[in-house]
Design a protein around this motif. Sequence first.
Motif: not given
Length: 158
Positions: A104-111
């Motif tokens: 589970k990450f601290d932010s919603n990551n996008l590539v």
Amino acid sequence: MSLRILKTLGPATLTAVGRQQQQQLIHTTPACCEIRKLARLRVVDNSDLGKRAMAEGRPPRCIHVYNKRGVGVIGDKVLVAIKGQMKKGILVGLKQNQKPKQPKFDSNNLVLIDDNGSPLGTRIHVPIPTVLRTILKEKTLAKGADYTKVLAIASRYV
């Protein structure tokens, strides 16, 4: 106020008090951790468009999630609005609660990717989950787009 006092005040006061009670019943909920429409995302590759948007403090927002549920999970393709343009991207890390053994990450990551599935940047700055390998390889075989390039530019896995 009790009901007896409200009867003596009249119907105009009754509706005003009723509105106040309705406003008190409405409550605000915490920010949604799911990827839906208008969710803010964080670009984690070194694409020029993503760097400029994040430096200005105007992160991309999700317009559409390409799946049947409409809620994005790791490995889903999304359409985002970034710097007045519409671009596609792949979700590589989420704040929402995950399945067991998925981080589970601290932010919603996008590539960010282009239409044929190749990434716009040349490097991913954050670690991505190893589960993404199997997810993207399945989607590469099913959809025809080449998502394995996203895995190739990742420097670290979790």
